[in-house]
Enzyme design. Structure first.
Site, PDB file in Angstrom:
ATOM      1  N   THR A 131      16.768  31.701  34.246  1.00  0.00           N
ATOM      2  CA  THR A 131      16.245  30.351  34.018  1.00  0.00           C
ATOM      3  C   THR A 131      15.491  29.771  35.218  1.00  0.00           C
ATOM      4  OG1 THR A 131      17.006  28.033  33.797  1.00  0.00           O
ATOM      5  CG2 THR A 131      18.615  29.589  34.610  1.00  0.00           C
ATOM      6  N   GLU A 133      15.973  26.987  36.268  1.00  0.00           N
ATOM      7  CA  GLU A 133      16.963  26.215  37.032  1.00  0.00           C
ATOM      8  C   GLU A 133      17.334  26.923  38.337  1.00  0.00           C
ATOM      9  OE1 GLU A 133      18.838  23.187  36.718  1.00  0.00           O
ATOM     10  OE2 GLU A 133      17.088  22.706  35.524  1.00  0.00           O
ATOM     11  N   TYR A 155      25.699  25.286  36.525  1.00  0.00           N
ATOM     12  CA  TYR A 155      25.000  26.153  35.561  1.00  0.00           C
ATOM     13  C   TYR A 155      24.059  27.104  36.311  1.00  0.00           C
ATOM     14  CZ  TYR A 155      21.299  27.406  32.205  1.00  0.00           C
ATOM     15  OH  TYR A 155      20.374  28.096  31.460  1.00  0.00           O
ATOM     16  N   LYS A 159      24.094  31.182  36.795  1.00  0.00           N
ATOM     17  CA  LYS A 159      22.942  31.998  36.375  1.00  0.00           C
ATOM     18  C   LYS A 159      22.378  32.805  37.567  1.00  0.00           C
ATOM     19  CE  LYS A 159      22.177  31.060  31.906  1.00  0.00           C
ATOM     20  NZ  LYS A 159      21.930  32.043  30.847  1.00  0.00           N
TER      21      LYS A 159
END
Ligand code: NAP
Ligand code: F7E
Length: 348
Positions: A131, A133, A155, A159
């Site tokens: 991601t 992110e 999160y 990841k």
């Protein structure tokens, strides 16, 4: 012989589009589903209800990314040529409230699958749903595959572990394992608590008189929003490449949440005027002065990702992948879809 794919997270936004895409390509698709006390298969119900698809090419298995034995059993039974690991606790704000569970699923869950592949000795390609992110507090604009990571929430931390575990299993055990570093992608099937869908549903409900206003958090955050079905095709393309690798998928366009709100109202013929500042800011309809957007600090995140914009040049060069739907088209299709659905339901 048909190719066989296994999708974790098949009931999610991306899982449902990917299942459709692979079935259309003639794959046999296996999906991992979780037990739930309420129905959680709306996005794939149309596939499952088609008897010929259900009997020949679409098989669902109960499993969970926190449960190795279920994952190993499903991998062994389905003998996939390709595994797409899309399952995750994917909500950034929720990850601050459930960091341990988010890590169990989004980090250790990936390790469970990769180690299962290795230990079972199954020859399969592996796609990891990485991601944008990961870029968090961005170190470069726009972000590419070589931009240093700076995750800003549980999160993204989880990841990050999965990203590097995928790279490590590729290098250590010669697995065909690729990371798709996907920037935000949305659709009519987007989860209702992500900001784009919250806005498009909110705009529809406000203008149909079913809701007073939309209450949001930081509307100055910038995101690179694309259309989910195109990104799912990119996932498949990564596993058809000659070599496993890591790819950014993005539109190279960035917009604030505020612009998304303005555009969604304008699709339905309304303009927004902004009044006040920070948590006292209000969005007011130009046509009648009614307040339709307000801010609540409860939606602010302890650490925010302020700006994301990705350059998908490598995916274009190596995979031939390019985004087709731009920001305005995306907002339009989501807003019209929610308006039509809401209008139909409210008239029943
Ligand atoms: P989503 O709609 O939230 O779907 C998540 C899926 O994961 C659902 O099927 C969910 O099942 C399943 N799941 C959650 N926890 C699980 C667990 N412990 N065990 C098994 N399954 C579990 O997410 P999405 O937008 O389709 O995203 C797909 C993947 O891409 C995710 O990994 C996400 O983190 C990543 N990603 C998304 C974006 C984006 O903008 N959409 C961008 C980059 C990366 P239930 O239906 O039962 O809840
Ligand atoms: O927030 C701001 C919020 O939750 C976008 C996931 O798919 O994409 C997604 O993560 C922005 C943030 O998505 C509200 O603070 C304002 O700045 O829609 P979102 P996200 O956090 O970007 C990435 C790439 C993923 O990988 C994730 O899985 O919008 N915002 N007000 C709000 N956000 C929400 N959810 N709700 C609000 O009321």
């Amino acid at each position: 012989m048909s190719k066989v794919a296994l999708i974790t997270g098949v009931t999610g936004q991306d899982g449902s589009y990917l299942a459709e895409l692979l079935l259309n390509k003639g794959y046999v698709v296996h999906g991992v589903v979780r037990r739930s006390s309420t129905f959680n298969r709306e996005r794939i119900e149309h596939l499952y209800l088609d008897e010929s698809i259900r009997e020949q090419s679409f098989h669902l298995h109960y499993g969970d990314l926190t449960d190795s034995s279920s994952l190993n059993r499903i991998i062994e039974k389905s003998e996939p040529d390709e595994i797409y690991n899309l399952a995750a606790q994917s909500h950034v704000h929720v990850s601050f409230q459930m960091p341990e569970y988010t890590t169990e699923t989004d980090a250790v869950g990936t390790l469970r699958i990769l180690d299962g592949i290795k230990e079972l000795g199954i020859k399969t390609k592996f796609y990891q749903a990485s991601t944008s992110e990961l870029f968090g507090k961005v170190q470069e604009i726009p972000q590419t595959e070589t931009t240093p990571f700076y995750p800003r929430n549980p999160y993204a931390n989880a990841k990050l572990f999965s990203y590097w575990t995928t790279v490590n299993y590729r290098e250590a055990y010669n697995l065909f394992a690729s990371n798709g570093i996907l920037f935000n992608h949305e659709s009519e099937r987007r989860g209702e608590s992500f900001v784009t869908r919250k806005i498009t549903m909110g705009v529809a409900r406000v203008l149909l008189g079913l809701q007073d206003r939309i209450i949001l958090g930081n509307i100055d955050a910038k995101r690179d929003w694309g259309y989910a079905p195109e990104y799912c095709e990119g996932m498949w393309m990564m596993l058809q490449a000659a070599e496993p690798d890591d790819f950014v998928l993005a539109t190279n366009e960035t917009h604030t949440v505020r612009e998304f709100i303005e555009e969604a109202f304008s699709v339905l013929g309304e303009n927004i005027i902004w009044q006040g500042e920070n948590e006292n800011e209000l969005g007011v309809l130009y046509s009648n002065g009614k307040t339709v957007v307000s801010i609540d600090k409860r939606y602010y995140r302890p650490t925010e990702v302020d700006l994301l914009i990705g350059n998908p040049e490598k995916a274009a060069r190596i995979l031939g992948w390019k985004p087709k739907t731009n920001f305005k088209q995306l907002v339009k299709l989501m807003t019209l879809s929610d308006y039509t659905k809401t209008k139909t339901i409210s008239h029943l």
